[in-house]
Design an enzyme around this catalytic site. Structure first.
Site, PDB file in Angstrom:
ATOM      1  N   GLU A 161      -0.826   8.350   4.681  1.00  0.00           N
ATOM      2  CA  GLU A 161      -0.774   7.289   3.798  1.00  0.00           C
ATOM      3  C   GLU A 161      -0.445   5.870   4.076  1.00  0.00           C
ATOM      4  O   GLU A 161      -1.159   5.001   4.073  1.00  0.00           O
ATOM      5  CB  GLU A 161      -0.051   7.392   2.499  1.00  0.00           C
ATOM      6  CG  GLU A 161       0.122   6.482   1.410  1.00  0.00           C
ATOM      7  CD  GLU A 161       0.784   6.503   0.335  1.00  0.00           C
ATOM      8  OE1 GLU A 161       1.265   5.446  -0.206  1.00  0.00           O
ATOM      9  OE2 GLU A 161       1.440   7.716   0.252  1.00  0.00           O
TER      10      GLU A 161
ATOM     11  N   ASP B 184      -3.451   2.900   4.869  1.00  0.00           N
ATOM     12  CA  ASP B 184      -3.325   1.745   4.297  1.00  0.00           C
ATOM     13  C   ASP B 184      -3.973   0.536   5.204  1.00  0.00           C
ATOM     14  O   ASP B 184      -4.775  -0.258   4.831  1.00  0.00           O
ATOM     15  CB  ASP B 184      -1.825   1.559   3.598  1.00  0.00           C
ATOM     16  CG  ASP B 184      -1.885   0.112   2.792  1.00  0.00           C
ATOM     17  OD1 ASP B 184      -2.461   0.022   2.040  1.00  0.00           O
ATOM     18  OD2 ASP B 184      -1.071  -0.726   3.559  1.00  0.00           O
TER      19      ASP B 184
ATOM     20  N   ASP C 243      -3.570   7.273  -2.967  1.00  0.00           N
ATOM     21  CA  ASP C 243      -2.399   7.587  -1.751  1.00  0.00           C
ATOM     22  C   ASP C 243      -3.436   8.541  -0.901  1.00  0.00           C
ATOM     23  O   ASP C 243      -3.435   8.639   0.080  1.00  0.00           O
ATOM     24  CB  ASP C 243      -1.379   8.198  -2.114  1.00  0.00           C
ATOM     25  CG  ASP C 243      -0.436   7.094  -2.900  1.00  0.00           C
ATOM     26  OD1 ASP C 243      -0.942   5.945  -2.746  1.00  0.00           O
ATOM     27  OD2 ASP C 243       0.602   7.388  -3.525  1.00  0.00           O
TER      28      ASP C 243
ATOM     29  N   GLU D 294      -6.387   6.939   0.891  1.00  0.00           N
ATOM     30  CA  GLU D 294      -5.795   6.195   2.175  1.00  0.00           C
ATOM     31  C   GLU D 294      -5.456   7.116   3.384  1.00  0.00           C
ATOM     32  O   GLU D 294      -5.601   6.963   4.472  1.00  0.00           O
ATOM     33  CB  GLU D 294      -4.435   5.340   1.752  1.00  0.00           C
ATOM     34  CG  GLU D 294      -4.785   4.070   0.885  1.00  0.00           C
ATOM     35  CD  GLU D 294      -3.553   3.409   0.436  1.00  0.00           C
ATOM     36  OE1 GLU D 294      -3.697   2.464   0.139  1.00  0.00           O
ATOM     37  OE2 GLU D 294      -2.388   4.085   0.301  1.00  0.00           O
TER      38      GLU D 294
END
Length: 227
Positions: free
Chosen positions: A43, A47, A116, A119
């Site tokens: 995650e 991002d 999440d 990502e």
């Protein structure tokens, strides 16, 4: 979560990516509540990957847009609600591993878990194939959504520059006039000047960018334009 063959078919159909290392996708779809080998680190990486491919996509397709407008649109694309919505559209939840009632579809943490996980999926794609597959997945998942997003948002800096360019004037000049170094409430003051119109104005904000936007808005107001 379903078997590897079904997961692989889902990835090819929903993401447009055939994983050489399916274990990366399995990890991306494993919430920390389900296993120690979970998607938390993915995650973190995802991002950054998502922000990069989104920035690249917008930069190439909105060549006349200024930084502020591009940043606003990117933020709207990668915010939690949007990511969770995209995850829902590709039925990502069906393949997630998690434990806990609060993570269930009607639970308070479900939206955050979906965002999440999406990502983390971008990180898995990047680790599996590199930046080009990650960019392709972004375009597949988000390109149609861009058509439904409102016109590229333009902040006061963008509007002022367009106003001046349309009249043959030079771009505005910005300089930092002061700042308050308070960790709890930082503040910056910037000046926006348009020498050809003999105009200048100050603006204040929590970031330099925000203070410049406020200053530009004041100049726009002085020439009778609304930001």
């Amino acid at each position: 979560m379903t078997g590897g063959r079904q997961l692989s078919r889902w990835a090819g159909r929903a993401l447009g990516h055939d994983f050489a290392r399916l274990e990366l996708l399995k990890q991306a779809l494993t919430h920390p509540s389900a296993d120690e080998n979970n998607n938390r680190r993915l995650e973190y990486l995802g991002d950054a990957v998502l922000e990069l491919v989104a920035s690249d996509y917008l930069y190439k397709r909105h060549q006349k847009a200024l930084e502020g407008g591009l940043t606003q649109l990117r933020q709207r694309l990668v915010q939690r609600a949007t990511l969770a919505s995209v995850a829902g559209e590709v039925n990502l939840a069906k393949y997630l591993r998690y434990k806990g009632a609060d993570l269930a579809p009607d639970g308070p943490a479900h939206e955050a878990m979906l965002a999440d996980a999406l990502e983390a999926v971008f990180a898995a794609v990047w680790l599996d194939g590199g930046i080009e597959p990650a960019a392709a997945v972004f375009e597949k998942l988000f390109a149609q959504r861009l058509k439904s997003v409102a016109d590229l948002p333009r902040d006061a800096k963008s509007l002022l520059q367009e106003y001046l360019q349309g009249r043959g004037f030079n771009p505005p000049e910005y300089r930092l006039a002061g700042s308050r170094d308070d960790p709890q409430a930082p503040s910056f003051r910037s000046v926006c000047k348009v020498p050809e119109l003999s105009l200048s104005a100050e603006g204040e904000g929590r970031t330099i960018q925000a203070s410049e936007v406020e200053a530009a808005a004041s100049v726009l107001a002085a020439v009778g334009e609304s930001p």
